[in-house]
Write a protein that holds these residues in place. Structure first.
Motif, PDB file in Angstrom:
ATOM      1  N   LEU A  37       1.543 -17.497  -9.399  1.00 41.23           N
ATOM      2  CA  LEU A  37       1.165 -17.714 -10.741  1.00 41.23           C
ATOM      3  C   LEU A  37       0.713 -16.130 -11.288  1.00 41.23           C
ATOM      4  O   LEU A  37       0.910 -15.765 -12.642  1.00 41.23           O
ATOM      5  N   PHE A  38       0.337 -15.291 -10.525  1.00 40.88           N
ATOM      6  CA  PHE A  38      -0.223 -14.023 -10.941  1.00 40.88           C
ATOM      7  C   PHE A  38       1.036 -12.904 -11.113  1.00 40.88           C
ATOM      8  O   PHE A  38       0.980 -12.131 -11.883  1.00 40.88           O
ATOM      9  N   THR A  39       2.040 -13.256 -10.098  1.00 35.99           N
ATOM     10  CA  THR A  39       3.076 -12.266 -10.026  1.00 35.99           C
ATOM     11  C   THR A  39       4.398 -12.595 -10.735  1.00 35.99           C
ATOM     12  O   THR A  39       5.491 -11.820 -11.072  1.00 35.99           O
ATOM     13  N   GLY A  40       4.581 -13.947 -11.043  1.00 32.19           N
ATOM     14  CA  GLY A  40       6.149 -14.336 -11.413  1.00 32.19           C
ATOM     15  C   GLY A  40       6.563 -13.730 -12.562  1.00 32.19           C
ATOM     16  O   GLY A  40       7.589 -13.230 -12.521  1.00 32.19           O
ATOM     17  N   VAL A  41       5.615 -13.625 -13.785  1.00 31.59           N
ATOM     18  CA  VAL A  41       6.083 -13.139 -14.973  1.00 31.59           C
ATOM     19  C   VAL A  41       6.441 -11.737 -14.993  1.00 31.59           C
ATOM     20  O   VAL A  41       7.538 -11.191 -15.304  1.00 31.59           O
ATOM     21  N   PRO A  42       5.630 -10.959 -14.344  1.00 34.03           N
ATOM     22  CA  PRO A  42       5.930  -9.398 -13.966  1.00 34.03           C
ATOM     23  C   PRO A  42       7.262  -9.249 -13.131  1.00 34.03           C
ATOM     24  O   PRO A  42       7.843  -8.125 -13.359  1.00 34.03           O
ATOM     25  N   LEU A  43       7.364  -9.952 -12.285  1.00 38.32           N
ATOM     26  CA  LEU A  43       8.470  -9.821 -11.553  1.00 38.32           C
ATOM     27  C   LEU A  43       9.672 -10.192 -11.948  1.00 38.32           C
ATOM     28  O   LEU A  43      10.775  -9.482 -11.898  1.00 38.32           O
ATOM     29  N   LEU A  44       9.720 -11.108 -12.980  1.00 38.26           N
ATOM     30  CA  LEU A  44      10.917 -11.640 -13.687  1.00 38.26           C
ATOM     31  C   LEU A  44      11.305 -10.425 -14.787  1.00 38.26           C
ATOM     32  O   LEU A  44      12.190 -10.015 -14.855  1.00 38.26           O
ATOM     33  N   PHE A  86       3.426  -3.328  -8.217  1.00 39.59           N
ATOM     34  CA  PHE A  86       3.015  -2.943  -6.862  1.00 39.59           C
ATOM     35  C   PHE A  86       1.550  -3.141  -6.791  1.00 39.59           C
ATOM     36  O   PHE A  86       0.764  -3.481  -5.776  1.00 39.59           O
ATOM     37  N   ALA A  87       0.722  -2.551  -7.809  1.00 33.93           N
ATOM     38  CA  ALA A  87      -0.592  -2.606  -7.896  1.00 33.93           C
ATOM     39  C   ALA A  87      -1.016  -4.061  -8.177  1.00 33.93           C
ATOM     40  O   ALA A  87      -2.136  -4.447  -7.399  1.00 33.93           O
ATOM     41  N   LEU A  88      -0.345  -4.849  -8.594  1.00 35.47           N
ATOM     42  CA  LEU A  88      -0.497  -6.381  -8.991  1.00 35.47           C
ATOM     43  C   LEU A  88      -0.272  -7.204  -7.536  1.00 35.47           C
ATOM     44  O   LEU A  88      -1.213  -7.822  -6.930  1.00 35.47           O
ATOM     45  N   LEU A  89       0.796  -6.685  -6.738  1.00 34.29           N
ATOM     46  CA  LEU A  89       1.155  -7.267  -5.514  1.00 34.29           C
ATOM     47  C   LEU A  89       0.127  -6.925  -4.564  1.00 34.29           C
ATOM     48  O   LEU A  89      -0.495  -7.943  -3.717  1.00 34.29           O
ATOM     49  N   PHE A  90      -0.213  -5.800  -4.400  1.00 32.07           N
ATOM     50  CA  PHE A  90      -1.306  -5.244  -3.324  1.00 32.07           C
ATOM     51  C   PHE A  90      -2.463  -5.697  -3.619  1.00 32.07           C
ATOM     52  O   PHE A  90      -3.183  -6.165  -2.696  1.00 32.07           O
ATOM     53  N   GLY A  91      -2.930  -5.558  -4.965  1.00 29.30           N
ATOM     54  CA  GLY A  91      -4.095  -5.958  -5.414  1.00 29.30           C
ATOM     55  C   GLY A  91      -4.798  -7.509  -5.255  1.00 29.30           C
ATOM     56  O   GLY A  91      -5.626  -7.889  -5.075  1.00 29.30           O
ATOM     57  N   THR A  92      -3.732  -8.268  -5.713  1.00 30.58           N
ATOM     58  CA  THR A  92      -3.864  -9.973  -5.612  1.00 30.58           C
ATOM     59  C   THR A  92      -4.148 -10.357  -4.120  1.00 30.58           C
ATOM     60  O   THR A  92      -4.940 -11.154  -3.796  1.00 30.58           O
ATOM     61  N   THR A  93      -3.249  -9.735  -3.286  1.00 29.64           N
ATOM     62  CA  THR A  93      -3.244  -9.945  -1.906  1.00 29.64           C
ATOM     63  C   THR A  93      -4.488  -9.711  -1.364  1.00 29.64           C
ATOM     64  O   THR A  93      -5.143 -10.258  -0.423  1.00 29.64           O
ATOM     65  N   GLY A  94      -4.880  -8.320  -1.664  1.00 28.02           N
ATOM     66  CA  GLY A  94      -6.137  -7.743  -1.193  1.00 28.02           C
ATOM     67  C   GLY A  94      -7.352  -8.578  -1.522  1.00 28.02           C
ATOM     68  O   GLY A  94      -8.313  -8.833  -0.688  1.00 28.02           O
ATOM     69  N   ALA A  95      -7.405  -8.921  -2.570  1.00 22.01           N
ATOM     70  CA  ALA A  95      -8.425  -9.691  -3.259  1.00 22.01           C
ATOM     71  C   ALA A  95      -8.523 -11.249  -2.691  1.00 22.01           C
ATOM     72  O   ALA A  95      -9.529 -11.722  -2.282  1.00 22.01           O
ATOM     73  N   TYR A  96      -7.347 -11.833  -2.349  1.00 22.23           N
ATOM     74  CA  TYR A  96      -7.287 -13.198  -1.838  1.00 22.23           C
ATOM     75  C   TYR A  96      -7.750 -12.944  -0.241  1.00 22.23           C
ATOM     76  O   TYR A  96      -8.710 -13.876   0.300  1.00 22.23           O
ATOM     77  N   MET A  97      -7.082 -12.060   0.583  1.00 15.78           N
ATOM     78  CA  MET A  97      -7.769 -11.963   1.922  1.00 15.78           C
ATOM     79  C   MET A  97      -9.100 -11.638   1.935  1.00 15.78           C
ATOM     80  O   MET A  97      -9.905 -12.073   3.031  1.00 15.78           O
ATOM     81  N   VAL A 267       9.675 -12.033  -3.300  1.00 17.07           N
ATOM     82  CA  VAL A 267       9.054 -13.415  -2.721  1.00 17.07           C
ATOM     83  C   VAL A 267       8.808 -13.182  -1.324  1.00 17.07           C
ATOM     84  O   VAL A 267       7.576 -13.736  -0.721  1.00 17.07           O
ATOM     85  N   LEU A 268       9.682 -12.460  -0.591  1.00 20.33           N
ATOM     86  CA  LEU A 268       9.259 -12.212   0.955  1.00 20.33           C
ATOM     87  C   LEU A 268       8.144 -10.906   1.200  1.00 20.33           C
ATOM     88  O   LEU A 268       7.870 -10.801   2.168  1.00 20.33           O
ATOM     89  N   TYR A 269       7.783 -10.427   0.014  1.00 13.77           N
ATOM     90  CA  TYR A 269       6.796  -9.185   0.203  1.00 13.77           C
ATOM     91  C   TYR A 269       5.578  -9.579   0.894  1.00 13.77           C
ATOM     92  O   TYR A 269       4.804  -8.550   1.533  1.00 13.77           O
ATOM     93  N   PRO A 270       5.106 -10.626   0.755  1.00 13.70           N
ATOM     94  CA  PRO A 270       3.736 -11.035   1.328  1.00 13.70           C
ATOM     95  C   PRO A 270       3.846 -10.956   2.826  1.00 13.70           C
ATOM     96  O   PRO A 270       2.847 -10.821   3.761  1.00 13.70           O
ATOM     97  N   ILE A 271       5.035 -11.054   3.271  1.00 13.26           N
ATOM     98  CA  ILE A 271       5.054 -10.830   5.075  1.00 13.26           C
ATOM     99  C   ILE A 271       4.655  -9.419   5.211  1.00 13.26           C
ATOM    100  O   ILE A 271       3.797  -9.265   6.139  1.00 13.26           O
ATOM    101  N   LEU A 272       4.735  -8.279   4.589  1.00 14.15           N
ATOM    102  CA  LEU A 272       4.274  -6.930   4.772  1.00 14.15           C
ATOM    103  C   LEU A 272       2.910  -6.956   4.105  1.00 14.15           C
ATOM    104  O   LEU A 272       1.871  -6.320   4.918  1.00 14.15           O
ATOM    105  N   LEU A 273       2.532  -7.562   3.114  1.00 17.19           N
ATOM    106  CA  LEU A 273       1.075  -7.327   2.507  1.00 17.19           C
ATOM    107  C   LEU A 273       0.237  -7.957   3.636  1.00 17.19           C
ATOM    108  O   LEU A 273      -1.060  -7.670   3.859  1.00 17.19           O
ATOM    109  N   VAL A 274       0.333  -9.296   3.953  1.00 11.28           N
ATOM    110  CA  VAL A 274      -0.525 -10.175   4.788  1.00 11.28           C
ATOM    111  C   VAL A 274      -0.536  -9.429   6.207  1.00 11.28           C
ATOM    112  O   VAL A 274      -1.619  -9.312   6.757  1.00 11.28           O
ATOM    113  N   GLY A 275       0.673  -8.897   6.813  1.00 13.38           N
ATOM    114  CA  GLY A 275       0.337  -8.289   7.911  1.00 13.38           C
ATOM    115  C   GLY A 275      -0.394  -7.067   8.028  1.00 13.38           C
ATOM    116  O   GLY A 275      -1.041  -6.534   8.665  1.00 13.38           O
TER     117      GLY A 275
END
Length: 300
Positions: A37-44, A86-97, A267-275
């Protein structure tokens, strides 16, 4: 309340890897929906700009063909867009965790993640800029030294090799702690300068473990990401073998395959972000004795 994985716990190397995939498995639906939801449009958009950039590249740069103005506009726009994506990818994952640890699994909504992200967005952008400036400073210092010594026309080859390896080593040394800086920003709410100092303190005594986690997860990510690149690499070969000639970068098939490749890797980037997030909480639990305090509270 859903029983959750205890992230704020000191773990060894294998424990971090296992916990990262356990978290992804447990939170696949909630985290995956938020991520889409948060990254779909920016990634497209980024995938589209990547295709634009490829189409702006000269067909034969080896022959001295000079890139046009469109190429440089595409290059600049892709760089700026990549920074914010990348700020969105890292930021939303950081906020979620961070909310996962603070509130517990299932006790927060997507709007809470977005609110937490927006509250710390300024710090996030600032720390990314400072981290980039640090990498640039390292490159500049090493480049000036090499240029100065090379101008003397008496620089032995082994000195050049040493300086190159020194540059790579410094980059890797800085990359390991900086990979966790977004977690510090969102969970500890520190300023950009404080966050940079904090991550270097966290990895003290655990640099090699952190490097190992990043290295292994990067290999896993690269191997899985390669699957999404196979169609793009195979398409020109199939075209040649079928006698259809060279692939046109503006063709629908090439554009679709390129977008598929770019999106697949993200789509696979959360493997790195969550790790990285799991390793951060592991180091935090060890350095702040958070794990011990929780066990004492549980006994009480």
């Amino acid at each position: 309340m859903i029983e959750k994985l205890n992230l704020l716990q000191k773990r060894d190397f294998s424990g971090v890897i296992n916990a990262a995939f356990a978290f992804l498995s447990q939170e696949f639906k909630a985290y995956g929906a938020m991520f889409a939801l948060f990254t779909g449009v920016p990634l497209l958009l980024m995938a589209g700009v990547t295709v634009w950039f490829i189409n702006m590249m000269p067909q034969d740069m080896s022959a001295g063909e000079v890139p046009g103005a469109g190429f440089w506009w595409a290059f600049v726009f892709l760089g700026v867009l990549s920074f914010f994506v990348f700020a969105l990818l890292f930021g939303t994952t950081g906020a979620y965790m961070s909310l996962y640890v603070q509130e517990g699994a299932g006790n927060f909504q997507r709007r809470d993640v977005w609110s937490h992200f927006l509250q710390n967005l300024g710090r996030m952008l600032g720390v990314l800029l400072l981290g980039g400036a640090l990498f640039f400073a390292i490159a500049l210092v090493v480049g000036v030294v090499v240029g100065f010594l090379a101008s003397a026309d008496a620089l032995p080859w082994y000195i050049i090799v040493f300086l190159v390896f020194l540059f790579i080593g410094l980059m890797i040394y800085a990359w390991v702690p900086l990979s966790m800086v977004h977690m510090v920003v969102f969970h500890e709410k520190l300023s950009a300068f404080q966050a940079l100092a904090r991550v270097f303190t966290l990895v003290r005594g655990a640099w090699w473990q952190t490097f190992g986690v990043l290295f292994v997860l990067s290999i896993i990510y690269s191997m899985l990401g390669f699957i999404f690149s196979i169609p793009t690499m195979a398409y020109p070969v199939i075209q040649e073998l079928s006698g259809a000639g060279m692939v046109e970068p503006a063709s629908f098939a090439f554009i679709a395959l390129t977008v598929f490749s770019v999106l697949g890797r993200f789509v696979l980037y959360p493997i790195l972000l969550v790790g990285v997030g799991v390793q951060y909480f592991s180091l935090k639990a060890g350095s702040d004795n958070d794990d011990l305090l929780r066990k004492v509270e549980a006994i009480g």
